[in-house]
Design an enzyme around this catalytic site. Sequence first.
Site, PDB file in Angstrom:
ATOM      1  NE  ARG A 270       5.251   8.735   6.563  1.00 28.90           N
ATOM      2  CZ  ARG A 270       4.421   8.149   5.709  1.00 28.90           C
ATOM      3  NH1 ARG A 270       4.862   7.780   4.517  1.00 28.90           N
ATOM      4  NH2 ARG A 270       3.159   7.934   6.024  1.00 28.90           N
ATOM      5  CG  HIS A 274       4.515   4.627   8.750  1.00 24.81           C
ATOM      6  ND1 HIS A 274       4.593   5.765   9.529  1.00 24.81           N
ATOM      7  CD2 HIS A 274       4.436   3.596   9.621  1.00 24.81           C
ATOM      8  CE1 HIS A 274       4.552   5.442  10.798  1.00 24.81           C
ATOM      9  NE2 HIS A 274       4.466   4.129  10.891  1.00 24.81           N
ATOM     10  CE1 TYR A 284       0.448   7.782   3.205  1.00 24.19           C
ATOM     11  CE2 TYR A 284       0.040   5.451   2.864  1.00 24.19           C
ATOM     12  CZ  TYR A 284       0.861   6.468   3.298  1.00 24.19           C
ATOM     13  OH  TYR A 284       2.096   6.163   3.817  1.00 24.19           O
TER      14      TYR A 284
END
Length: 347
Positions: A270, A274, A284
């Site tokens: 993606r 999120h 991250y």
Amino acid sequence: MASKTKKTVVDVKEQFKAVADQFELVQILNEKGEVVNPDLMPDLTDEQLVELMTRMVWTRVLDQRSISLNRQGRLGFYAPTAGQEASQLASHYALTKADYVLPGYRDVPQMIWHGLPLTKAFLFSRGHFVGNQFADDLNVLSPQIIIGAQIVQAAGVALGLKKRKKDAVVITYTGDGGSSQGDFYEGMNFAGAYKAPAIFVVQNNMFAISTPREKQSAAATLAQKAVAAGIPGVQVDGMDPLAVYAVTKFARDRAVAGDGPTLIETMTYRYGPHTLSGDDPTRYRTKELDGEWELKDPIVRFRTFLEAKGLWNEEKENAVIEQAKEEIKTSIKEADATPKQKSIRSS
């Protein structure tokens, strides 16, 4: 007298290797849009190839506009889909209208292409009850917010189809994080035991929100988790629409033939966060990793393939983009015109 080497009960390394070696990545189109596995090429007409590309481009526009609408305060909860178009839409393209789609919260595009009006998709995002009122002939359940819960639901729906002798299957989607949930194992095990016609798709985008895949499971692949349930598992290049379609078609054919469920792990990415509810992927994920996966973009890859066949060009793509923008504009106006929900107070 020389001592004999004591034999171990299990050669653990060899056991793990023997399992992992069975789950090689299935790929048909490489990152340059070249066919590298012609023997697996699906039987799709030129018109069908163009239609699949159309859906992918249209959905990329929807993602871009949905992010913008969310930032304007005109949408509620939204999980970006850019990068996962092949995983989502090529798998859905292998289905029929008689099949059932049990989505996760990122899987609204499959619902739309299965027949959900875009206006209702927008209302769902806003938390409006009308967004969950589906036509009787729309074989879709509302997106599951509880991680992995749709897996158990899919097993039940699939068993119902089998008992009614329906020529249809259930497909359900979750992410790599969902494969760590108890419901994931329970649903697959149940479906496997009863040979229910289900397809379990794990869209491995490498991060369960912010937790890297390698910290979620010691398994070399997620596809091999199918072994414990006694069902086949396949790992496929989730950025390759032809491979995703071919694998899903294989799984559907098995299911309707009475051979039971299949687990498919799509290796995808993606590009966005999120969800738009505060997630920051820069905390991250590295720029290097993002750049690596941008080179695997499913739309760029498929575009190159279709252009080489003379089936796609800039004019066609621009026409799809403009059509998508108009349809989105109309649908968001319809959502805006839908009467507001009223709170009901108990006396």
